[in-house]
Scaffold this motif. Structure first.
Motif, PDB file in Angstrom:
ATOM      1  N   ILE A   4       0.832  -1.203   0.000  1.00  0.00           N
ATOM      2  CA  ILE A   4       0.000   0.000   0.000  1.00  0.00           C
ATOM      3  C   ILE A   4       0.869   1.256   0.000  1.00  0.00           C
ATOM      4  O   ILE A   4       0.514   2.274  -0.615  1.00  0.00           O
ATOM      5  CB  ILE A   4      -0.980  -0.028   1.199  1.00  0.00           C
ATOM      6  CG1 ILE A   4      -2.147   0.940   0.947  1.00  0.00           C
ATOM      7  CG2 ILE A   4      -0.289   0.314   2.498  1.00  0.00           C
ATOM      8  CD1 ILE A   4      -3.267   0.830   1.973  1.00  0.00           C
ATOM      9  N   SER A  51       2.243   1.811  -3.669  1.00  0.00           N
ATOM     10  CA  SER A  51       1.244   2.334  -4.599  1.00  0.00           C
ATOM     11  C   SER A  51       0.818   3.749  -4.241  1.00  0.00           C
ATOM     12  O   SER A  51       0.706   4.617  -5.115  1.00  0.00           O
ATOM     13  CB  SER A  51       0.019   1.413  -4.613  1.00  0.00           C
ATOM     14  OG  SER A  51       0.384   0.108  -4.970  1.00  0.00           O
ATOM     15  N   TYR A  52       0.568   3.985  -2.960  1.00  0.00           N
ATOM     16  CA  TYR A  52       0.056   5.294  -2.547  1.00  0.00           C
ATOM     17  C   TYR A  52       1.078   6.398  -2.792  1.00  0.00           C
ATOM     18  O   TYR A  52       0.778   7.410  -3.446  1.00  0.00           O
ATOM     19  CB  TYR A  52      -0.330   5.257  -1.068  1.00  0.00           C
ATOM     20  CG  TYR A  52      -0.777   6.598  -0.529  1.00  0.00           C
ATOM     21  CD1 TYR A  52      -2.045   7.091  -0.820  1.00  0.00           C
ATOM     22  CD2 TYR A  52       0.068   7.373   0.258  1.00  0.00           C
ATOM     23  CE1 TYR A  52      -2.463   8.322  -0.340  1.00  0.00           C
ATOM     24  CE2 TYR A  52      -0.329   8.602   0.748  1.00  0.00           C
ATOM     25  CZ  TYR A  52      -1.597   9.072   0.451  1.00  0.00           C
ATOM     26  OH  TYR A  52      -1.996  10.304   0.918  1.00  0.00           O
ATOM     27  N   GLN A  64     -10.940  11.693  -0.858  1.00  0.00           N
ATOM     28  CA  GLN A  64     -10.454  10.880   0.252  1.00  0.00           C
ATOM     29  C   GLN A  64     -11.463  10.849   1.402  1.00  0.00           C
ATOM     30  O   GLN A  64     -11.631   9.814   2.061  1.00  0.00           O
ATOM     31  CB  GLN A  64      -9.117  11.434   0.761  1.00  0.00           C
ATOM     32  CG  GLN A  64      -7.979  11.339  -0.227  1.00  0.00           C
ATOM     33  CD  GLN A  64      -6.675  11.885   0.323  1.00  0.00           C
ATOM     34  OE1 GLN A  64      -6.569  12.185   1.517  1.00  0.00           O
ATOM     35  NE2 GLN A  64      -5.661  12.009  -0.515  1.00  0.00           N
ATOM     36  N   LEU A  81      -8.932  -2.514  -0.826  1.00  0.00           N
ATOM     37  CA  LEU A  81      -7.708  -2.757  -1.593  1.00  0.00           C
ATOM     38  C   LEU A  81      -8.027  -3.253  -3.005  1.00  0.00           C
ATOM     39  O   LEU A  81      -7.365  -2.856  -3.964  1.00  0.00           O
ATOM     40  CB  LEU A  81      -6.826  -3.772  -0.859  1.00  0.00           C
ATOM     41  CG  LEU A  81      -6.118  -3.239   0.393  1.00  0.00           C
ATOM     42  CD1 LEU A  81      -5.502  -4.375   1.195  1.00  0.00           C
ATOM     43  CD2 LEU A  81      -5.041  -2.213   0.018  1.00  0.00           C
ATOM     44  N   SER A 100      -9.035  -0.300  -4.890  1.00  0.00           N
ATOM     45  CA  SER A 100      -7.850   0.497  -5.223  1.00  0.00           C
ATOM     46  C   SER A 100      -7.141  -0.070  -6.452  1.00  0.00           C
ATOM     47  O   SER A 100      -6.669   0.691  -7.320  1.00  0.00           O
ATOM     48  CB  SER A 100      -6.881   0.520  -4.037  1.00  0.00           C
ATOM     49  OG  SER A 100      -7.470   1.107  -2.902  1.00  0.00           O
ATOM     50  N   ALA A 123      -6.600   2.013  -9.872  1.00  0.00           N
ATOM     51  CA  ALA A 123      -5.261   2.259 -10.414  1.00  0.00           C
ATOM     52  C   ALA A 123      -5.201   1.889 -11.894  1.00  0.00           C
ATOM     53  O   ALA A 123      -4.611   2.613 -12.712  1.00  0.00           O
ATOM     54  CB  ALA A 123      -4.216   1.480  -9.625  1.00  0.00           C
ATOM     55  N   LEU A 177      -9.499   6.365  -7.097  1.00  0.00           N
ATOM     56  CA  LEU A 177      -8.269   5.907  -6.447  1.00  0.00           C
ATOM     57  C   LEU A 177      -8.151   6.504  -5.051  1.00  0.00           C
ATOM     58  O   LEU A 177      -7.783   5.819  -4.088  1.00  0.00           O
ATOM     59  CB  LEU A 177      -7.057   6.296  -7.297  1.00  0.00           C
ATOM     60  CG  LEU A 177      -5.688   5.789  -6.825  1.00  0.00           C
ATOM     61  CD1 LEU A 177      -5.676   4.269  -6.738  1.00  0.00           C
ATOM     62  CD2 LEU A 177      -4.591   6.283  -7.769  1.00  0.00           C
ATOM     63  N   ASN A 208      -8.298   3.958  -1.942  1.00  0.00           N
ATOM     64  CA  ASN A 208      -6.979   3.851  -1.325  1.00  0.00           C
ATOM     65  C   ASN A 208      -6.979   4.393   0.098  1.00  0.00           C
ATOM     66  O   ASN A 208      -6.435   3.778   1.021  1.00  0.00           O
ATOM     67  CB  ASN A 208      -5.957   4.598  -2.185  1.00  0.00           C
ATOM     68  CG  ASN A 208      -4.521   4.282  -1.803  1.00  0.00           C
ATOM     69  OD1 ASN A 208      -3.590   4.884  -2.302  1.00  0.00           O
ATOM     70  ND2 ASN A 208      -4.308   3.345  -0.901  1.00  0.00           N
ATOM     71  N   TRP A 254      -6.410   2.668   3.813  1.00  0.00           N
ATOM     72  CA  TRP A 254      -5.493   3.162   4.843  1.00  0.00           C
ATOM     73  C   TRP A 254      -6.185   3.215   6.200  1.00  0.00           C
ATOM     74  O   TRP A 254      -5.616   2.819   7.230  1.00  0.00           O
ATOM     75  CB  TRP A 254      -5.001   4.564   4.475  1.00  0.00           C
ATOM     76  CG  TRP A 254      -3.778   4.624   3.634  1.00  0.00           C
ATOM     77  CD1 TRP A 254      -3.695   5.079   2.354  1.00  0.00           C
ATOM     78  CD2 TRP A 254      -2.447   4.228   3.992  1.00  0.00           C
ATOM     79  NE1 TRP A 254      -2.389   4.991   1.896  1.00  0.00           N
ATOM     80  CE2 TRP A 254      -1.612   4.492   2.876  1.00  0.00           C
ATOM     81  CE3 TRP A 254      -1.881   3.695   5.146  1.00  0.00           C
ATOM     82  CZ2 TRP A 254      -0.245   4.217   2.886  1.00  0.00           C
ATOM     83  CZ3 TRP A 254      -0.515   3.428   5.159  1.00  0.00           C
ATOM     84  CH2 TRP A 254       0.276   3.682   4.042  1.00  0.00           C
ATOM     85  N   PHE A 297      -1.570  -3.425  -5.150  1.00  0.00           N
ATOM     86  CA  PHE A 297      -2.819  -3.415  -4.381  1.00  0.00           C
ATOM     87  C   PHE A 297      -3.444  -4.818  -4.327  1.00  0.00           C
ATOM     88  O   PHE A 297      -4.010  -5.219  -3.307  1.00  0.00           O
ATOM     89  CB  PHE A 297      -3.821  -2.438  -5.009  1.00  0.00           C
ATOM     90  CG  PHE A 297      -3.584  -1.001  -4.662  1.00  0.00           C
ATOM     91  CD1 PHE A 297      -3.436  -0.596  -3.341  1.00  0.00           C
ATOM     92  CD2 PHE A 297      -3.531  -0.033  -5.657  1.00  0.00           C
ATOM     93  CE1 PHE A 297      -3.233   0.741  -3.021  1.00  0.00           C
ATOM     94  CE2 PHE A 297      -3.329   1.303  -5.350  1.00  0.00           C
ATOM     95  CZ  PHE A 297      -3.171   1.695  -4.030  1.00  0.00           C
TER      96      PHE A 297
END
Length: 470
Positions: free
Chosen positions: A297, A300-301, A333, A357, A360, A364, A383, A387, A391, A449
């Motif tokens: 994670i 990717s993030y 977000q 995930l 996500s 992506a 995303l 994502n 988190w 992910f």
């Protein structure tokens, strides 16, 4: 003279931690969440600003993509070390003290970064900023988790993580408004980052110390006073309370001793083995899975969101327009966190984390295929939604996996390992963009992910269980 410490068990037979578990959410809980969350948001603001500053310095200092990458990566090297040692220090000296120290360190270093005269000075200060940032996150989530009532513990930690979105949105606004304003706009953005140093005073004297930590150090009178402070507090906001459908016995699922042990140990582990460390036989499977999720994670993030403003700028968009796109994407977000906070007490930790995930990974892939402005914004918002929801769920899972003496260490070690990926991520973006463009880059993030989702599904489900003490 009687030197026997006060008992941790009250007259009704409940320990202090059980008394905390059985409380409704009080104003003390909401205050703890808000004050910890403000520190979390300030952390996010600092991390978020660097993406905008990188894009500006590429122009103002005529930096190569490799030099720009190191501005991000050096901070993540500091975060990796900070997360690892921050957890160890929190288990030894207390959650509150380390939390305040981290704010002080990265606040002062961020303010000093505004005075940077060249790349080397900026890199040194970015490393110091990273030390403070990295140490704060596992410590704050551990503190909130240890105070939260059992029935809403996951929701409380996800809401703490939601403050990350607030900070990142603030960073996007500051980046959009200040950074494009001349050659020194980036300096003013850094100057705003000195606020955490001042806020450290609020944390040091305004937040309670963990009851579990106080008891582990034999400070029973302080622990009792803290529990009574929460017991005597007025009820908190209704949206934080446990729903009637998921609550029994005053908001808790009642488990007998055998059920509780089975839930805490988790399927496939050896419950009879003593828990001596995060890699002991009873912990090693969950630690391996937890570290895998953290690594993927982070890769990717930070690979995506640190570089999105620069990628947009390199594709022909002006700094103002690329920053505006990033701001719109960032706003998505918040609903991601809200959705995760609701689902984590409905679906449980494992399914919520896995689902976000998977979402996500799909988002992506869509971003890698996007070319029109509307599709870039839409895929970016998806995303952000999935994502950051992931988190939130991940931070809720971590403190539940380990007993009190290892809780901050376990979450800090996983965070530190994940930061290795955040160090690598900004460095691999430029060559991947040259080799295969945005499509290849975001395909890699989608694969990461997917691996994280598979690892998350192997973690034990600990919804409704008490935090383990040993």
């Amino acid at each position: 003279m009687n030197t026997t410490p006060p008992s941790s068990v009250s007259t009704d037979g409940l320990s202090r931690t059980e008394r905390l578990d059985r409380l409704p959410v009080t104003k003390e809980h909401s205050t703890l969440l808000t004050r910890s969350g403000i520190g979390w948001a300030l952390d996010a603001m600092d991390v978020g600003l660097i993406g905008f500053i990188m894009a500006a310095l590429t122009v103002h200092w005529d930096l190569s993509k490799t030099e720009t990458s190191w501005i991000a990566s050096i901070g993540f090297i500091g975060m990796a070390l900070g997360a690892t040692f921050g957890g160890l220090l929190a288990d030894r000296f207390g959650r509150r003290h380390v939390f305040a120290l981290t704010l002080l360190v990265y606040g002062i270093a961020t303010g000093a970064a505004a005075l940077s005269t060249g790349l080397v000075m900026l890199l040194i200060l970015r490393f110091l900023i990273g030390l403070g940032l990295g140490a704060e996150l596992p410590v704050a989530s551990t503190l909130v988790s240890e105070f939260s009532p059992r029935a809403v513990r996951g929701r409380m930690v996800v809401l703490l993580e939601a403050f990350w979105a607030v900070g990142w949105i603030a960073a996007a606004i500051i980046g959009t408004v200040l950074v494009p304003r001349g050659d020194d706009g980036w300096r003013w953005a850094f100057a705003v980052g000195v606020i955490p140093a001042l806020y450290a005073l609020v944390v040091r004297w305004g937040l309670p110390e963990s009851v579990r930590f106080l008891e582990s150090k034999g400070r029973h009178e302080e622990a009792e006073a803290t529990v009574r402070r929460f017991e005597n507090s007025e009820p908190g906001p209704g949206f934080l309370q446990a729903s009637a459908a998921s609550a029994t016995d005053g908001g808790l699922d009642v488990l007998d001793e055998a059920q509780r042990d089975a839930a805490i140990v988790g399927a496939g582990t050896e419950g009879s083995e003593p828990v001596t460390g995060i890699w002991s036989p009873a912990m090693r499977k969950r630690t391996a899975a937890f570290w895998t999720v953290w690594f993927c994670i982070n890769l990717s993030y930070y690979g995506a969101f640190t570089w999105i403003p620069s990628i947009l700028a390199s594709n022909g968009y002006s700094l103002v327009k690329s920053f505006t796109f990033t701001l719109i994407i960032t706003i998505a977000q918040l609903p991601g966190y809200v959705c995760a906070a609701w689902l984590i007490e409905k679906w449980g930790r494992r399914l919520t984390l896995t689902a976000f995930l998977v979402g996500s990974a799909c988002a992506a892939g869509l971003y890698g295929l996007a070319d029109a402005e509307w599709s870039i914004i839409a895929a970016g918002c998806l995303l952000s939604f999935f994502n950051l929801g992931a988190w939130g769920a991940l931070y809720a899972v971590g403190p539940e996996l380990y007993p009190t003496p290892l809780r901050a260490t376990g979450t800090g070690a996983a965070t530190g390992f994940g930061r290795i990926a955040s160090i690598i991520a900004p460095l691999i973006v430029p060559p991947l963009l040259v080799f295969g463009g945005t499509g290849i880059l975001f395909a890699l993030f989608g694969v990461a992910f997917t691996i994280a989702a598979c690892a998350a599904f192997t973690l034990p489900e600990l919804k409704g269980t008490a935090l383990a003490e040993r």
